[in-house]
Design a protein around this motif. Structure first.
Motif, PDB file in Angstrom:
ATOM      1  N   LEU A 193      -0.186  -7.209  -1.677  1.00 33.04           N
ATOM      2  CA  LEU A 193      -0.890  -5.982  -2.048  1.00 33.04           C
ATOM      3  C   LEU A 193      -2.063  -5.696  -1.102  1.00 33.04           C
ATOM      4  O   LEU A 193      -2.334  -4.535  -0.780  1.00 33.04           O
ATOM      5  N   PHE A 194      -2.736  -6.755  -0.649  1.00 34.39           N
ATOM      6  CA  PHE A 194      -3.854  -6.562   0.264  1.00 34.39           C
ATOM      7  C   PHE A 194      -3.366  -5.982   1.591  1.00 34.39           C
ATOM      8  O   PHE A 194      -3.993  -5.080   2.155  1.00 34.39           O
ATOM      9  N   ARG A 195      -2.242  -6.476   2.077  1.00 34.84           N
ATOM     10  CA  ARG A 195      -1.673  -5.928   3.316  1.00 34.84           C
ATOM     11  C   ARG A 195      -1.316  -4.456   3.135  1.00 34.84           C
ATOM     12  O   ARG A 195      -1.605  -3.620   4.005  1.00 34.84           O
ATOM     13  N   LEU A 196      -0.694  -4.132   2.016  1.00 34.66           N
ATOM     14  CA  LEU A 196      -0.342  -2.738   1.744  1.00 34.66           C
ATOM     15  C   LEU A 196      -1.594  -1.869   1.630  1.00 34.66           C
ATOM     16  O   LEU A 196      -1.621  -0.732   2.119  1.00 34.66           O
ATOM     17  N   GLY A 197      -2.634  -2.423   0.998  1.00 32.14           N
ATOM     18  CA  GLY A 197      -3.882  -1.682   0.866  1.00 32.14           C
ATOM     19  C   GLY A 197      -4.518  -1.380   2.208  1.00 32.14           C
ATOM     20  O   GLY A 197      -5.038  -0.278   2.441  1.00 32.14           O
ATOM     21  N   LEU A 198      -4.465  -2.345   3.129  1.00 37.44           N
ATOM     22  CA  LEU A 198      -5.029  -2.134   4.471  1.00 37.44           C
ATOM     23  C   LEU A 198      -4.217  -1.106   5.252  1.00 37.44           C
ATOM     24  O   LEU A 198      -4.778  -0.283   5.997  1.00 37.44           O
ATOM     25  N   LEU A 199      -2.897  -1.155   5.089  1.00 37.63           N
ATOM     26  CA  LEU A 199      -2.059  -0.160   5.769  1.00 37.63           C
ATOM     27  C   LEU A 199      -2.348   1.240   5.230  1.00 37.63           C
ATOM     28  O   LEU A 199      -2.415   2.207   5.995  1.00 37.63           O
ATOM     29  N   ALA A 200      -2.540   1.345   3.916  1.00 43.82           N
ATOM     30  CA  ALA A 200      -2.887   2.637   3.333  1.00 43.82           C
ATOM     31  C   ALA A 200      -4.248   3.096   3.831  1.00 43.82           C
ATOM     32  O   ALA A 200      -4.463   4.282   4.118  1.00 43.82           O
ATOM     33  N   GLY A 201      -5.191   2.145   3.938  1.00 44.00           N
ATOM     34  CA  GLY A 201      -6.515   2.479   4.447  1.00 44.00           C
ATOM     35  C   GLY A 201      -6.469   2.973   5.881  1.00 44.00           C
ATOM     36  O   GLY A 201      -7.226   3.876   6.257  1.00 44.00           O
ATOM     37  N   LYS A 202      -5.593   2.379   6.671  1.00 41.82           N
ATOM     38  CA  LYS A 202      -5.462   2.810   8.070  1.00 41.82           C
ATOM     39  C   LYS A 202      -4.976   4.254   8.141  1.00 41.82           C
ATOM     40  O   LYS A 202      -5.438   5.049   8.974  1.00 41.82           O
ATOM     41  N   LEU A 203      -4.053   4.608   7.257  1.00 46.81           N
ATOM     42  CA  LEU A 203      -3.570   5.995   7.212  1.00 46.81           C
ATOM     43  C   LEU A 203      -4.681   6.954   6.780  1.00 46.81           C
ATOM     44  O   LEU A 203      -4.703   8.119   7.191  1.00 46.81           O
ATOM     45  N   GLY A 204      -5.597   6.444   5.952  1.00 48.93           N
ATOM     46  CA  GLY A 204      -6.664   7.303   5.440  1.00 48.93           C
ATOM     47  C   GLY A 204      -7.878   7.397   6.344  1.00 48.93           C
ATOM     48  O   GLY A 204      -8.760   8.239   6.119  1.00 48.93           O
ATOM     49  N   ARG A 205      -7.956   6.552   7.383  1.00 55.52           N
ATOM     50  CA  ARG A 205      -9.147   6.539   8.249  1.00 55.52           C
ATOM     51  C   ARG A 205      -9.477   7.905   8.857  1.00 55.52           C
ATOM     52  O   ARG A 205     -10.649   8.286   8.934  1.00 55.52           O
ATOM     53  N   PRO A 206      -8.490   8.683   9.317  1.00 55.38           N
ATOM     54  CA  PRO A 206      -8.826   9.989   9.900  1.00 55.38           C
ATOM     55  C   PRO A 206      -9.529  10.938   8.923  1.00 55.38           C
ATOM     56  O   PRO A 206     -10.169  11.901   9.339  1.00 55.38           O
ATOM     57  N   PHE A 207      -9.407  10.647   7.629  1.00 54.62           N
ATOM     58  CA  PHE A 207      -9.990  11.534   6.619  1.00 54.62           C
ATOM     59  C   PHE A 207     -11.236  10.922   5.970  1.00 54.62           C
ATOM     60  O   PHE A 207     -11.692  11.396   4.928  1.00 54.62           O
ATOM     61  N   LYS A 208     -11.791   9.875   6.600  1.00 54.07           N
ATOM     62  CA  LYS A 208     -12.909   9.190   5.971  1.00 54.07           C
ATOM     63  C   LYS A 208     -14.157  10.061   5.854  1.00 54.07           C
ATOM     64  O   LYS A 208     -15.028   9.799   5.025  1.00 54.07           O
ATOM     65  N   TRP A 209     -14.235  11.108   6.675  1.00 53.43           N
ATOM     66  CA  TRP A 209     -15.382  12.010   6.600  1.00 53.43           C
ATOM     67  C   TRP A 209     -15.465  12.703   5.239  1.00 53.43           C
ATOM     68  O   TRP A 209     -16.520  13.214   4.856  1.00 53.43           O
ATOM     69  N   MET A 210     -14.353  12.693   4.510  1.00 49.11           N
ATOM     70  CA  MET A 210     -14.325  13.349   3.209  1.00 49.11           C
ATOM     71  C   MET A 210     -14.944  12.484   2.110  1.00 49.11           C
ATOM     72  O   MET A 210     -15.169  12.959   0.997  1.00 49.11           O
ATOM     73  N   PHE A 211     -15.213  11.198   2.438  1.00 49.17           N
ATOM     74  CA  PHE A 211     -15.654  10.260   1.407  1.00 49.17           C
ATOM     75  C   PHE A 211     -17.031   9.706   1.729  1.00 49.17           C
ATOM     76  O   PHE A 211     -17.519   9.816   2.850  1.00 49.17           O
ATOM     77  N   SER A 212     -17.647   9.084   0.731  1.00 46.13           N
ATOM     78  CA  SER A 212     -18.943   8.429   0.908  1.00 46.13           C
ATOM     79  C   SER A 212     -18.969   7.171   0.057  1.00 46.13           C
ATOM     80  O   SER A 212     -18.028   6.887  -0.700  1.00 46.13           O
ATOM     81  N   GLY A 213     -20.044   6.419   0.176  1.00 42.31           N
ATOM     82  CA  GLY A 213     -20.224   5.237  -0.654  1.00 42.31           C
ATOM     83  C   GLY A 213     -19.137   4.203  -0.451  1.00 42.31           C
ATOM     84  O   GLY A 213     -18.694   3.928   0.660  1.00 42.31           O
ATOM     85  N   SER A 214     -18.679   3.614  -1.547  1.00 41.98           N
ATOM     86  CA  SER A 214     -17.720   2.512  -1.489  1.00 41.98           C
ATOM     87  C   SER A 214     -16.383   2.939  -0.893  1.00 41.98           C
ATOM     88  O   SER A 214     -15.756   2.176  -0.150  1.00 41.98           O
ATOM     89  N   LEU A 215     -15.920   4.141  -1.210  1.00 43.63           N
ATOM     90  CA  LEU A 215     -14.643   4.600  -0.667  1.00 43.63           C
ATOM     91  C   LEU A 215     -14.718   4.727   0.856  1.00 43.63           C
ATOM     92  O   LEU A 215     -13.790   4.330   1.574  1.00 43.63           O
ATOM     93  N   ARG A 216     -15.820   5.248   1.355  1.00 46.93           N
ATOM     94  CA  ARG A 216     -16.006   5.339   2.801  1.00 46.93           C
ATOM     95  C   ARG A 216     -16.079   3.935   3.421  1.00 46.93           C
ATOM     96  O   ARG A 216     -15.509   3.678   4.487  1.00 46.93           O
TER      97      ARG A 216
END
Length: 448
Positions: A129-152
């Motif tokens: 699950l941790f590997r899958l979570g990191l892969l999902a996070g990598k896909l979300g990196r281009p959109f990190k400007w939309m988030f703040s705090g812990s999610l960012r």
């Protein structure tokens, strides 16, 4: 310090222990100089003695703690620098540990905060699950400007490069000793480390085998429980703790037994050494937990005991050693890594204000990213100031927190010890040499 906790509350053995610990504090204030959050906040409530008073008030008042108390307790890194320097011997680790558990059991955090904390307890212990979570996070990196705090912070911490493949050494098996067997040990593979940098476990096993140690990867052992423990979520940590205890005691009771349980992630080592305390009130588990805690050894602690082989080749490198808080404060292992690196032929430098936390602290950098970021900047500046060729540490959390900012390769201490005694050169150092060689070749071509 005076307390007036009710007799009804003191019937709880954890609160009774907390009461005894609180009373040992004399309010001298020496801890303030070593407390990272006090250094960046300058708020008494974000100091050890301030938190001790908040915990005292929380137990005296009973019921649900207020939001202010929760905020300041959550801000504690549990780096234990205060405990290491306290002249009165205040056992702050036990006090803050139960304080956070009490908060978790009695206080209801906002929904998003609850979801984030629960997600971390599910993702981190599971390699898949941790590997899958990191892969999902990598896909979300281009959109990190939309988030703040812990999610960012979570998106920022996902590796920019691809994840390394899983290592075959992390499967249950036995690695025989080279030459005469001097010891038989089991190894904690860990959870995060097997995904982010499996070469650390590979180097550890090679180093141990080369020194006559048989290494067992125990079936059923996994996450040490520290991520949930950091958040006071005992109900999620204890099943992992008990699974590990059963797995290692099966090996300890098998022919050959176990001389140690080797840990190469200092945060996990601190957790293992506290298993006996965590289960001290459970008649069915307290003796077994105490046995495991007594067997737990950091890899550098163990290697000092058996002695490092003479280095095969002198490595002319200036190594700055960053001691993780869980290593120097939690386990009080200070000189062993330095001595080993020096005996391996490296020039070893120490980080100025090395007692100060880097801001990683388990999952702290995800839950308190602002404070963690300030501490990271301080640590990076101090590491850079010594002019080293490479940085080394014994904790994957610190390495992940700092490696993208210090400007030099960051490797695990055991990788350098393995290399010095006959193992392969760490990948990060080899890649740096290749890059320097390519640049030198290009420069010569331009000059020609």
């Amino acid at each position: 310090m005076k307390t007036s906790i009710s007799e009804a509350a003191l019937a709880n053995p954890d609160i009774a222990l907390a009461n005894d610990i609180i009373r040992t504090c004399v309010h001298c204030g020496i801890c303030l100089s070593h407390c990272p959050t006090y250094q960046v906040r300058h708020d008494e409530n974000d100091s050890p003695r301030g938190r001790i008073m908040l915990i005292r008030d929380m137990y005296e008042q009973g019921g649900t703690p207020d939001a202010k108390t929760v905020e300041h307790l959550d801000r504690c890194l549990t780096c234990l620098a205060c405990e290491a320097i306290c002249p009165s011997g205040v056992q702050y680790s036990k006090l803050i540990g139960h304080g956070l558990e009490h908060v978790e059991a009695t206080y209801r955090r906002p929904l998003l905060r609850r979801v984030i904390r629960r997600t971390l307890t599910v993702l981190i212990p599971s390699s898949r699950l941790f590997r899958l979570g990191l892969l999902a996070g990598k896909l979300g990196r281009p959109f990190k400007w939309m988030f703040s705090g812990s999610l960012r912070a979570m998106l920022d911490m996902t590796p920019k490069k691809g994840l390394p493949p899983a290592s075959s050494v992390d499967r249950p098996q036995v690695f025989p000793a080279q030459g005469t067997r001097r010891a038989r040990v089991s190894i904690l593979n860990g959870c995060v480390q097997t995904i982010l940098d499996p070469k650390i476990n590979e180097a550890t096993i090679r180093l141990l085998q080369r020194h006559g140690v048989e290494v067992v990867v125990a079936r059923g052992a996994g996450c040490c429980g520290a991520p949930a423990e950091h958040m006071g979520m005992e109900q999620h940590a204890l099943p992992l703790v008990k699974a590990n205890i059963d797995a290692w005691l099966r090996e300890a009771e098998a022919p050959g037994g176990l001389d140690a349980i080797i840990v190469n992630t200092s945060g996990c080592g601190t957790s293992l050494k506290a298993y006996g305390h965590a289960l001290r009130l459970d008649p069915a588990w307290k003796e077994k937990a105490a046995r495991v805690s007594a067997l737990a050894k950091d890899i550098t602690e163990f290697m000092v005991g058996i002695g490092l082989q003479t280095p095969r080749t002198h490595r002319n490198l200036r190594v700055v050693y960053h001691s993780a808080c869980s290593m120097q404060h939690g386990q009080r292992i200070v000189h062993q890594p330095l001595d080993l690196l020096r005996s391996a032929g490296f020039e070893v430098l120490e980080v100025p204000d090395g007692f100060m936390c880097c801001g990683s602290a388990g999952v702290y950098n995800l839950l308190q990213p602002k404070i963690a970021g300030e501490l990271k900047q301080r640590k990076v500046a101090n590491i850079r100031s010594v002019g080293a060729d490479v940085a080394a540490s014994g904790n994957i959390g610190c390495m992940t927190q700092l490696s993208d900012s210090i400007g030099i390769p960051f490797v695990h201490t055991v990788e350098l010890l393995d290399w010095a005694t006959g193992g392969p050169e760490p990948d990060t150092l080899r890649a740096l040499k290749a890059l320097a060689k390519d640049r030198d070749t290009a420069r010569r071509r331009v000059n020609a």
